[in-house]
Design a protein around this motif. Structure first.
Motif, PDB file in Angstrom:
ATOM      1  N   LYS A  33      36.178 -96.145  66.692  1.00  0.00           N
ATOM      2  CA  LYS A  33      34.890 -96.457  67.293  1.00  0.00           C
ATOM      3  C   LYS A  33      34.949 -96.192  68.799  1.00  0.00           C
ATOM      4  O   LYS A  33      35.880 -96.639  69.474  1.00  0.00           O
ATOM      5  CB  LYS A  33      34.508 -97.910  67.030  1.00  0.00           C
ATOM      6  CG  LYS A  33      33.992 -98.154  65.618  1.00  0.00           C
ATOM      7  CD  LYS A  33      33.406 -99.545  65.480  1.00  0.00           C
ATOM      8  CE  LYS A  33      32.755 -99.722  64.114  1.00  0.00           C
ATOM      9  NZ  LYS A  33      32.151-101.065  63.959  1.00  0.00           N
ATOM     10  N   PRO A  52      25.683 -83.244  65.540  1.00  0.00           N
ATOM     11  CA  PRO A  52      26.250 -83.826  64.315  1.00  0.00           C
ATOM     12  C   PRO A  52      26.833 -82.747  63.401  1.00  0.00           C
ATOM     13  O   PRO A  52      26.229 -81.675  63.229  1.00  0.00           O
ATOM     14  CB  PRO A  52      25.035 -84.507  63.662  1.00  0.00           C
ATOM     15  CG  PRO A  52      24.105 -84.785  64.796  1.00  0.00           C
ATOM     16  CD  PRO A  52      24.280 -83.626  65.743  1.00  0.00           C
ATOM     17  N   THR A  79      29.865 -95.270  68.042  1.00  0.00           N
ATOM     18  CA  THR A  79      29.925 -94.374  66.883  1.00  0.00           C
ATOM     19  C   THR A  79      31.388 -94.146  66.532  1.00  0.00           C
ATOM     20  O   THR A  79      32.291 -94.515  67.296  1.00  0.00           O
ATOM     21  CB  THR A  79      29.271 -93.010  67.168  1.00  0.00           C
ATOM     22  OG1 THR A  79      29.984 -92.371  68.235  1.00  0.00           O
ATOM     23  CG2 THR A  79      27.811 -93.166  67.550  1.00  0.00           C
ATOM     24  N   PHE A  94      34.279 -89.879  56.989  1.00  0.00           N
ATOM     25  CA  PHE A  94      33.407 -90.478  55.978  1.00  0.00           C
ATOM     26  C   PHE A  94      31.944 -90.391  56.359  1.00  0.00           C
ATOM     27  O   PHE A  94      31.076 -90.686  55.546  1.00  0.00           O
ATOM     28  CB  PHE A  94      33.800 -91.940  55.728  1.00  0.00           C
ATOM     29  CG  PHE A  94      33.704 -92.826  56.944  1.00  0.00           C
ATOM     30  CD1 PHE A  94      32.502 -93.399  57.299  1.00  0.00           C
ATOM     31  CD2 PHE A  94      34.826 -93.074  57.733  1.00  0.00           C
ATOM     32  CE1 PHE A  94      32.410 -94.217  58.412  1.00  0.00           C
ATOM     33  CE2 PHE A  94      34.734 -93.885  58.840  1.00  0.00           C
ATOM     34  CZ  PHE A  94      33.524 -94.456  59.191  1.00  0.00           C
ATOM     35  N   ASP A  95      31.660 -89.999  57.595  1.00  0.00           N
ATOM     36  CA  ASP A  95      30.270 -89.930  58.038  1.00  0.00           C
ATOM     37  C   ASP A  95      29.964 -88.514  58.530  1.00  0.00           C
ATOM     38  O   ASP A  95      30.469 -88.097  59.572  1.00  0.00           O
ATOM     39  CB  ASP A  95      30.039 -90.944  59.165  1.00  0.00           C
ATOM     40  CG  ASP A  95      28.583 -91.002  59.594  1.00  0.00           C
ATOM     41  OD1 ASP A  95      27.762 -90.269  59.011  1.00  0.00           O
ATOM     42  OD2 ASP A  95      28.264 -91.796  60.506  1.00  0.00           O
ATOM     43  N   ALA A 154      27.562 -87.492  60.025  1.00  0.00           N
ATOM     44  CA  ALA A 154      26.874 -87.506  61.326  1.00  0.00           C
ATOM     45  C   ALA A 154      27.858 -87.535  62.483  1.00  0.00           C
ATOM     46  O   ALA A 154      27.451 -87.530  63.648  1.00  0.00           O
ATOM     47  CB  ALA A 154      25.950 -88.716  61.405  1.00  0.00           C
ATOM     48  N   THR A 155      29.160 -87.574  62.197  1.00  0.00           N
ATOM     49  CA  THR A 155      30.183 -87.523  63.257  1.00  0.00           C
ATOM     50  C   THR A 155      29.941 -86.295  64.138  1.00  0.00           C
ATOM     51  O   THR A 155      29.726 -85.198  63.630  1.00  0.00           O
ATOM     52  CB  THR A 155      31.588 -87.439  62.623  1.00  0.00           C
ATOM     53  OG1 THR A 155      31.774 -88.566  61.774  1.00  0.00           O
ATOM     54  CG2 THR A 155      32.672 -87.413  63.688  1.00  0.00           C
ATOM     55  N   ARG A 204      26.966 -82.600  60.261  1.00  0.00           N
ATOM     56  CA  ARG A 204      26.110 -82.266  59.109  1.00  0.00           C
ATOM     57  C   ARG A 204      25.125 -81.162  59.471  1.00  0.00           C
ATOM     58  O   ARG A 204      24.752 -80.339  58.612  1.00  0.00           O
ATOM     59  CB  ARG A 204      25.371 -83.520  58.646  1.00  0.00           C
ATOM     60  CG  ARG A 204      24.321 -84.012  59.625  1.00  0.00           C
ATOM     61  CD  ARG A 204      23.553 -85.208  59.118  1.00  0.00           C
ATOM     62  NE  ARG A 204      22.716 -85.733  60.171  1.00  0.00           N
ATOM     63  CZ  ARG A 204      22.492 -87.019  60.381  1.00  0.00           C
ATOM     64  NH1 ARG A 204      23.057 -87.913  59.584  1.00  0.00           N
ATOM     65  NH2 ARG A 204      21.719 -87.409  61.370  1.00  0.00           N
TER      66      ARG A 204
END
Length: 451
Positions: free
Chosen positions: A90, A320, A83, A350-351, A353-354, A322
């Protein structure tokens, strides 16, 4: 005259009053990166299908700059996947499905009941406990706490300027309750949550570092009465620090203001001038680990900006981001940016869900309409960045040199002294991407010198 008036920098709005952290329920799954700090990646100690309990080590490494990773929920290891962490790298990540039982692994560490126990313990024993707990300093790309507290392996090269190697022993501990990048303010939300955990944490930090003098940096205008009362009981000094003078509360500038010692640039750190500086929430984590004998499995995490209910939560590590934003009422209909760490020095992700990690303190959410767009306009030589730079650089000239790939020429003008605070970009009327220019230039200089 206030000390903050002697600084350059910029003035930011006063952060709103922060309520105590709200406990967020554990998620269905946690995502635990095997590196949650600056340093080496840990190796997985579990495999898919394994049953784990809270506090069980799922990642560990023999490398010095690495912190152990523990399960923050009980359940089954679903997978180990790659991830992207909050720094954009990563990282192998252990995914655990929560069984809802909140079963802890059997306690093995001895608990300390009070500050006297910390003061009587050997520093090496305390440091070993912190290393086993995997504590990391709460800041973007923070280091494992045992690395921050260990003595320097060797004197920094700039200390040889006189030809005489000098290592200054640590004599001062600063506990910083002022958030350096508001409105992300986890420290402010914990001002009224202090008690025995802080007393034990500060006693342990002072014992490990050897500090005899303790200074609490308190936010001017904040409700710090509980901290001030504790300071009186334990003979700690206090200092009132502006919340609006940015970047007054960053490490090196705060050390200079409170002790009069200048941290050598560009690669120095407070330890080089005999000071250990620790955020309030990290000092509280130290106390929690020593009192409970268990690792810390959550993080005080602020959601600020354009959400319905800006709030600070206590969040399980691996949740996460979010999910935390949704708990704050959700983001704008036209999402723009999610910035981890704060508006001035944070990193955009950018995600959503990080996952929340040990080195994250919070996020700022922006709608698309409020995201600042930079331009490729040339410098107009207005000098506003020069007036704002808190470390007395000439950002306009450095920006031009980096823009045209004249990196060594920029280095000769002290490019490496830049602290990347963002003041130059904030005041630039031409909307030049100053931080990006300077950060890229520093990277190129370091890469060139490693060849």
């Amino acid at each position: 005259m206030k000390l903050s008036n002697l600084f350059k920098g910029i003035r930011l709005p006063r952060p709103p009053a922060a309520a105590p952290p709200v406990d967020l329920p554990a998620p269905e799954r946690v995502y635990l990166p095997l590196r949650q700090h600056r340093g080496a990646v840990a190796e997985a100690q579990v495999k898919p299908g394994d049953q784990v309990a809270i506090g069980q080590v799922v990642g560990a490494s023999e490398e010095f700059e690495s912190a152990a990773v523990q399960a923050t929920v009980s359940g089954v290891v679903e997978s180990i996947v790659q991830t992207v962490d909050p720094a954009g790298q990563k990282v192998p990540t252990v995914v655990i499905k929560n069984d809802g039982a909140d079963t802890w692994v059997a306690d093995t560490a001895e608990a300390l009941a009070d500050p006297a126990g910390a003061k009587a313990s050997r520093p090496s024993r305390l440091l070993k406990r912190l290393r086993e707990s995997g504590l990391v300093r709460a800041q973007v790309e923070g280091r494992p706490l045992h690395v921050d507290l260990s003595p320097p392996m060797a004197p920094q090269s700039y200390l040889y300027m006189t030809g005489i190697p000098v290592v200054r022993p640590v004599d001062t501990l600063i506990v910083n309750a002022v958030d350096p990048d508001p409105p992300v303010c986890p420290n402010l939300s914990c001002l009224t949550q202090v008690g025995e955990e802080l007393a034990v944490g500060v006693a342990a930090l002072a014992r490990i570092s050897g500090a005899k003098r303790v200074i609490l940096a308190l936010p001017a205008g904040g409700d710090a009465s509980a901290l001030a009362a504790m300071a009186g009981q334990h003979e700690w000094e206090t200092a009132s620090v502006s919340q609006t003078a940015y970047p007054f509360a960053t490490d090196n500038l705060l050390v200079s203001a409170l002790t009069g010692r200048q941290v050598p640039t560009p690669y120095g750190e407070p330890k080089d001038v005999g000071v250990v500086l620790m955020p309030l929430i990290s000092a509280l984590d130290v106390g929690r680990v020593l009192i409970s004998g268990r690792p810390v499995i959550d993080r005080v995490f602020t959601v600020a900006g354009e959400v319905k209910n800006p709030q600070t939560f206590r969040v399980r590590l691996g949740t996460p981001i979010r999910d935390v934003i949704e708990a704050a009422g959700g983001g704008p209909s036209r999402p723009g940016k999610i910035i981890v760490g704060g508006p001035m020095m944070g990193l955009a992700i950018f995600d959503p869900a990080t996952p929340v990690t040990r080195s994250t303190e919070g996020v700022l959410v922006q709608s698309a309409g409020n995201v600042v767009s930079y331009a490729d306009h040339p410098c107009i030589h207005c000098g506003r960045c020069v007036a704002a730079c808190p470390v007395n650089l000439i950002p306009s000239e450095l920006g031009k040199l980096c823009e045209f790939r004249m990196y060594e020429e920029a280095a000769e003008m002290n490019l490496m002294n830049c602290i990347e605070c963002g003041c130059c970009a904030y005041v630039c009327p031409a909307k030049r991407p100053m931080v990006h220019f300077l950060r890229h230039g520093k990277t190129e200089v370091l890469a060139g010198r490693m060849e």
